[in-house]
Design a protein around this motif. Structure first.
Motif, PDB file in Angstrom:
ATOM      1  N   UNK A  42       0.683  -1.602  -0.164  1.00  0.00           N
ATOM      2  CA  UNK A  42       0.127  -0.265   0.298  1.00  0.00           C
ATOM      3  C   UNK A  42       1.032   1.238   0.077  1.00  0.00           C
ATOM      4  N   UNK A  43       1.538   0.962   0.747  1.00  0.00           N
ATOM      5  CA  UNK A  43       2.669   2.210   0.409  1.00  0.00           C
ATOM      6  C   UNK A  43       3.455   2.653  -0.947  1.00  0.00           C
ATOM      7  N   UNK A  44       3.447   1.652  -1.359  1.00  0.00           N
ATOM      8  CA  UNK A  44       4.286   1.581  -2.919  1.00  0.00           C
ATOM      9  C   UNK A  44       3.120   2.350  -4.069  1.00  0.00           C
ATOM     10  N   UNK A  45       1.719   1.781  -3.797  1.00  0.00           N
ATOM     11  CA  UNK A  45       0.572   1.708  -4.431  1.00  0.00           C
ATOM     12  C   UNK A  45       0.854   3.869  -4.046  1.00  0.00           C
ATOM     13  N   UNK A  46       0.497   3.824  -2.793  1.00  0.00           N
ATOM     14  CA  UNK A  46       0.483   5.514  -2.477  1.00  0.00           C
ATOM     15  C   UNK A  46       1.112   6.394  -3.294  1.00  0.00           C
ATOM     16  N   UNK A  47       2.642   5.728  -3.439  1.00  0.00           N
ATOM     17  CA  UNK A  47       3.385   6.504  -4.290  1.00  0.00           C
ATOM     18  C   UNK A  47       2.930   6.337  -5.499  1.00  0.00           C
ATOM     19  N   UNK A  48       2.482   5.892  -5.905  1.00  0.00           N
ATOM     20  CA  UNK A  48       2.708   5.540  -7.931  1.00  0.00           C
ATOM     21  C   UNK A  48       1.370   5.904  -7.829  1.00  0.00           C
ATOM     22  N   UNK A  49       0.437   6.288  -7.273  1.00  0.00           N
ATOM     23  CA  UNK A  49      -1.090   6.927  -6.816  1.00  0.00           C
ATOM     24  C   UNK A  49      -0.561   8.919  -7.264  1.00  0.00           C
ATOM     25  N   UNK A  50       0.255   9.008  -7.203  1.00  0.00           N
ATOM     26  CA  UNK A  50       0.665  10.347  -7.209  1.00  0.00           C
ATOM     27  C   UNK A  50       1.693  10.468  -8.268  1.00  0.00           C
ATOM     28  N   UNK A  51       1.695   9.602  -9.588  1.00  0.00           N
ATOM     29  CA  UNK A  51       1.534  10.064 -10.351  1.00  0.00           C
ATOM     30  C   UNK A  51       0.857  10.336 -11.342  1.00  0.00           C
ATOM     31  N   UNK A  52      -0.281   9.932 -11.277  1.00  0.00           N
ATOM     32  CA  UNK A  52      -1.456   9.116 -12.009  1.00  0.00           C
ATOM     33  C   UNK A  52      -2.603  10.763 -12.499  1.00  0.00           C
ATOM     34  N   UNK A  53      -1.855  11.243 -13.799  1.00  0.00           N
ATOM     35  CA  UNK A  53      -2.575  12.552 -14.075  1.00  0.00           C
ATOM     36  C   UNK A  53      -3.889  12.555 -15.035  1.00  0.00           C
ATOM     37  N   UNK A  54      -4.653  11.705 -15.406  1.00  0.00           N
ATOM     38  CA  UNK A  54      -5.469  11.347 -15.870  1.00  0.00           C
ATOM     39  C   UNK A  54      -6.492  10.778 -15.928  1.00  0.00           C
ATOM     40  N   UNK A  55      -8.354  10.888 -16.174  1.00  0.00           N
ATOM     41  CA  UNK A  55      -8.728   9.122 -15.459  1.00  0.00           C
ATOM     42  C   UNK A  55      -8.201   8.198 -16.328  1.00  0.00           C
ATOM     43  N   UNK A  56      -7.605   7.848 -17.579  1.00  0.00           N
ATOM     44  CA  UNK A  56      -6.709   6.916 -17.963  1.00  0.00           C
ATOM     45  C   UNK A  56      -6.373   6.261 -17.865  1.00  0.00           C
ATOM     46  N   UNK A  57      -5.299   7.451 -17.149  1.00  0.00           N
ATOM     47  CA  UNK A  57      -4.374   7.037 -15.849  1.00  0.00           C
ATOM     48  C   UNK A  57      -4.665   6.419 -14.211  1.00  0.00           C
ATOM     49  N   UNK A  58      -5.966   6.891 -13.866  1.00  0.00           N
ATOM     50  CA  UNK A  58      -6.477   6.392 -13.031  1.00  0.00           C
ATOM     51  C   UNK A  58      -7.314   5.074 -12.785  1.00  0.00           C
ATOM     52  N   UNK A  59      -8.056   5.110 -14.319  1.00  0.00           N
ATOM     53  CA  UNK A  59      -8.298   3.855 -14.047  1.00  0.00           C
ATOM     54  C   UNK A  59      -7.588   2.630 -14.873  1.00  0.00           C
ATOM     55  N   UNK A  60      -6.551   2.445 -15.237  1.00  0.00           N
ATOM     56  CA  UNK A  60      -4.907   1.584 -15.314  1.00  0.00           C
ATOM     57  C   UNK A  60      -3.896   2.261 -14.443  1.00  0.00           C
ATOM     58  N   UNK A  61      -4.311   2.299 -13.178  1.00  0.00           N
ATOM     59  CA  UNK A  61      -3.317   2.260 -12.010  1.00  0.00           C
ATOM     60  C   UNK A  61      -4.833   1.314 -11.231  1.00  0.00           C
ATOM     61  N   UNK A  62      -6.035   1.611 -10.728  1.00  0.00           N
ATOM     62  CA  UNK A  62      -6.627   0.607 -10.275  1.00  0.00           C
ATOM     63  C   UNK A  62      -6.917  -0.583 -10.769  1.00  0.00           C
ATOM     64  N   UNK A  63      -6.559  -0.694 -11.482  1.00  0.00           N
ATOM     65  CA  UNK A  63      -7.124  -2.285 -12.692  1.00  0.00           C
ATOM     66  C   UNK A  63      -5.355  -2.903 -12.158  1.00  0.00           C
ATOM     67  N   UNK A  64      -4.508  -2.390 -12.337  1.00  0.00           N
ATOM     68  CA  UNK A  64      -2.794  -2.950 -11.697  1.00  0.00           C
ATOM     69  C   UNK A  64      -3.019  -3.240 -10.399  1.00  0.00           C
ATOM     70  N   UNK A  65      -3.207  -2.005  -9.691  1.00  0.00           N
ATOM     71  CA  UNK A  65      -3.449  -1.899  -8.229  1.00  0.00           C
ATOM     72  C   UNK A  65      -3.633  -3.714  -8.165  1.00  0.00           C
ATOM     73  N   UNK A  66      -5.508  -3.265  -8.614  1.00  0.00           N
ATOM     74  CA  UNK A  66      -5.654  -4.354  -8.313  1.00  0.00           C
ATOM     75  C   UNK A  66      -5.311  -6.024  -8.660  1.00  0.00           C
ATOM     76  N   UNK A  67      -5.295  -6.327  -9.734  1.00  0.00           N
ATOM     77  CA  UNK A  67      -4.485  -7.070 -10.294  1.00  0.00           C
ATOM     78  C   UNK A  67      -3.331  -7.550  -9.095  1.00  0.00           C
ATOM     79  N   UNK A  68      -2.461  -6.920  -9.201  1.00  0.00           N
ATOM     80  CA  UNK A  68      -1.060  -7.255  -8.217  1.00  0.00           C
ATOM     81  C   UNK A  68      -1.561  -7.626  -6.510  1.00  0.00           C
ATOM     82  N   UNK A  69      -2.554  -6.124  -5.968  1.00  0.00           N
ATOM     83  CA  UNK A  69      -3.018  -6.819  -4.502  1.00  0.00           C
ATOM     84  C   UNK A  69      -3.629  -8.045  -4.522  1.00  0.00           C
ATOM     85  N   UNK A  70      -4.427  -8.590  -6.220  1.00  0.00           N
ATOM     86  CA  UNK A  70      -4.873 -10.048  -5.494  1.00  0.00           C
ATOM     87  C   UNK A  70      -3.912 -11.287  -5.655  1.00  0.00           C
TER      88      UNK A  70
END
Length: 100
Positions: A42-70
Motif C-alpha cells: 500500500x505504501x508503494x501504491x500510494x507513491x504510484x498514485x501520485x503519478x496519476x494525471x488523467x482519468x485513463x491513468x486512474x483506470x489503469x492504475x486501479x486495474x494494475x493495483x487490484x491485480x497486484x493485490x489479488x
C-alpha cells in the motif's frame, strides 16, 4: 496395555503437540510477513498514485493495483495452505506410526 504401547502412544502425542506448536509458530511468522507485505504494497501504491494525471491513468492504475493485490493475497493464502498441508501430512505420518 504394555509399557511399550504406552511409550509409543506418549511419543506420538508428544510429537503431535510439537507439530502443533511448530505450525502455530509458522502461522504467526507468516501473519507477520503478510502484514509487512501488505503495508509495503500500500505504501508503494500510494507513491504510484501520485503519478496519476488523467482519468485513463486512474483506470489503469486501479486495474494494475487490484491485480497486484489479488496476486499478493493469493500467494499469502498459498503460504498458509502450505503450512496447514505440511502439518497435516506430518500428523498423519505420526498417527500411522501408532497403529503399527
Amino acid at each position: 496395555m504394555s509399557n511399550v504401547d504406552f511409550q509409543k502412544s506418549y511419543d506420538t502425542i508428544k510429537s503431535l503437540m510439537e507439530l502443533q506448536a511448530a505450525a502455530i509458530t509458522k502461522s504467526i511468522e507468516q501473519q507477520k510477513k503478510s502484514g509487512e507485505e501488505l503495508s509495503a504494497f500500500f505504501k508503494l501504491e500510494a507513491e504510484k498514485a501520485k503519478e496519476v494525471k488523467s482519468p485513463e491513468d486512474l483506470i489503469k492504475f486501479n486495474m494494475d493495483a487490484n491485480k497486484a493485490l489479488f496476486e499478493l493475497l493469493k500467494s499469502q493464502g498459498e503460504a498458509f495452505t502450505s503450512i496447514a498441508n505440511d502439518t497435516r501430512e506430518a500428523a498423519m505420518t505420526e498417527l500411522q506410526e501408532i497403529t503399527k
